[in-house]
Design a protein around this motif. Sequence first.
Motif, PDB file in Angstrom:
ATOM      1  N   UNK A 165       0.837  -1.209   0.000  1.00 20.33           N
ATOM      2  CA  UNK A 165       0.000   0.000   0.000  1.00 20.33           C
ATOM      3  C   UNK A 165       0.865   1.250   0.000  1.00 20.33           C
ATOM      4  N   UNK A 166       1.992   1.190   0.740  1.00 23.26           N
ATOM      5  CA  UNK A 166       2.911   2.335   0.772  1.00 23.26           C
ATOM      6  C   UNK A 166       3.570   2.550  -0.584  1.00 23.26           C
ATOM      7  N   UNK A 167       3.631   1.500  -1.387  1.00 23.81           N
ATOM      8  CA  UNK A 167       4.290   1.567  -2.691  1.00 23.81           C
ATOM      9  C   UNK A 167       3.315   1.894  -3.816  1.00 23.81           C
ATOM     10  N   UNK A 168       2.033   1.952  -3.517  1.00 29.34           N
ATOM     11  CA  UNK A 168       1.001   2.127  -4.540  1.00 29.34           C
ATOM     12  C   UNK A 168       0.863   3.611  -4.901  1.00 29.34           C
ATOM     13  N   UNK A 169       1.210   4.008  -6.120  1.00 29.46           N
ATOM     14  CA  UNK A 169       1.146   5.431  -6.487  1.00 29.46           C
ATOM     15  C   UNK A 169      -0.274   5.983  -6.545  1.00 29.46           C
ATOM     16  N   UNK A 170      -1.289   5.109  -6.553  1.00 30.90           N
ATOM     17  CA  UNK A 170      -2.676   5.597  -6.575  1.00 30.90           C
ATOM     18  C   UNK A 170      -3.161   5.977  -5.173  1.00 30.90           C
ATOM     19  N   UNK A 171      -2.401   5.590  -4.149  1.00 33.68           N
ATOM     20  CA  UNK A 171      -2.741   5.960  -2.775  1.00 33.68           C
ATOM     21  C   UNK A 171      -2.168   7.350  -2.496  1.00 33.68           C
ATOM     22  N   UNK A 172      -2.941   8.260  -1.894  1.00 27.19           N
ATOM     23  CA  UNK A 172      -2.433   9.598  -1.592  1.00 27.19           C
ATOM     24  C   UNK A 172      -1.134   9.543  -0.779  1.00 27.19           C
TER      25      UNK A 172
ATOM     26  N   UNK B  32      -1.869  18.471   0.800  1.00 26.66           N
ATOM     27  CA  UNK B  32      -3.319  18.727   0.660  1.00 26.66           C
ATOM     28  C   UNK B  32      -4.119  17.506   1.112  1.00 26.66           C
ATOM     29  N   UNK B  33      -5.151  17.707   1.938  1.00 24.95           N
ATOM     30  CA  UNK B  33      -5.939  16.561   2.408  1.00 24.95           C
ATOM     31  C   UNK B  33      -6.701  15.893   1.276  1.00 24.95           C
ATOM     32  N   UNK B  34      -6.730  14.569   1.318  1.00 28.08           N
ATOM     33  CA  UNK B  34      -7.461  13.795   0.318  1.00 28.08           C
ATOM     34  C   UNK B  34      -8.392  12.848   1.058  1.00 28.08           C
ATOM     35  N   UNK B  35      -9.679  12.930   0.775  1.00 30.31           N
ATOM     36  CA  UNK B  35     -10.653  12.062   1.424  1.00 30.31           C
ATOM     37  C   UNK B  35     -10.645  10.704   0.734  1.00 30.31           C
TER      38      UNK B  35
END
Length: 447
Positions: A24-31, A312-315
């Motif tokens: 998950x830390x490596x996933x570029x789609x995760x903020x 920037x916050x991302x929901x």
Amino acid sequence: MGITNKLIPRDISWLSFNGRVLQEANDPTVPLQQRIRFLGIFSNNLDEFFRVRVATLKRMADYSQKRKKLNIYFEENPQAILDEIQTIVLRQQNEFERIWKNIQVELREQDVFLRTERQLNKEQQQFVRDYFETQVRNNIIPLMIESLPQLPYIRDKSIYLGVLMRKRNTAYQDQYALIEVPVKSVGRFVELPSRSSQRHIILLEDIIRYNLPKIFPYFDFDIFEAWLFKVTKDAELEIDHDISMSFVEKMAKGIKNRRKGKPVRFVYDKEMDNGLLQYLIGRLGLTKKSAIIPGGRIHNFRHFMDFPQVLPPVLLRKASFTHPLLSNKLRVTDQVLQRDIMLHFPYHSFNSLIDLLREAAMDATVESIQLTAYRLAAESKIIHALINAARNGKKVMVMLELKARFDEEANLEWKTILEEEGITVLLGMPNMKVHAKLCVITSLQKG
């Protein structure tokens, strides 16, 4: 691996689960802010894994010759599992470092910079000197460890700077020291003055590194270097079998003795001076069988779960919502008495359950409340509602699990608080953990 069983040992399987967190830390789609948080979760999970599971496996390996005499569960080949764990952890550590380097690049692209003590401009240098004097200096205790016959107590969850002091014209007078980084007192992250479009952050250990000449001004040294390390200890509770002691007394004694747990992992900056490294390994009593893991400059990444909100916050998901049958209704109790209602957490709001307990505390028809508790928040709304009920004359009983891992001490304190309010506290079952969540509210209804 030397393991003949076709089943995957649970500890090896668990490392695969934690590897999924790393993905998950490596996933570029995760903020980006959440990816940093996943690195913190991975690190925190691994700390607990070593404190409990690796510590247990080491005990099994130590007592493998006596396994037939001991009436406890043993893995078939604990040493083989430990060897495989070491291999997997080193591989995951390399992946962790790779991901963190990439995240730092992305942070810089968003004008967020992590500065070390060697990357400060003049304004930031003055800020770091002032911050050290006002916020940090009174919270550190430098230890000249070479003059101490016994190494001071090393805290399990703390990070330490191993300090090398040297004179420029000779290496024969090198001295070593330790400094515990006071994260609890000061915090790990400090924002530096910077241009308006940029955010510069420095870690507390780097503020200490910058000020090492101020900390050790008495020895006429010219060169000061420091590297971070941490020690993970055996955190399994040893329960005394003295029949004259109550279970609460045994738990309290076990928690106190946890401080004496043996080191099961030593993680250090791979750039650490080899002389200092070997000195620490010897003083800590580590052996070739110990988990000695080289890493990067930063350790205790669990603190990065609270990385400053500089992005920037991302929901990521919608906020929890109140069940339709409970929204716009004055009392949860009235709806529950009419029909069964199933709540799905974390999608549904937990406030409905809190409201149910608050209503029961003041409802004249309610006679008693019984509830099981495993882990409780520091400012528990559930406990507040139960205390309210007890003060309103209800019979309240709580089954409190004292053996909740790493919450044993907190639950002992909750036991005292609840009993002082006249609440009956039960303490679980021998040789078992009660993890179930149950609440029974008894009331008198007409008809």
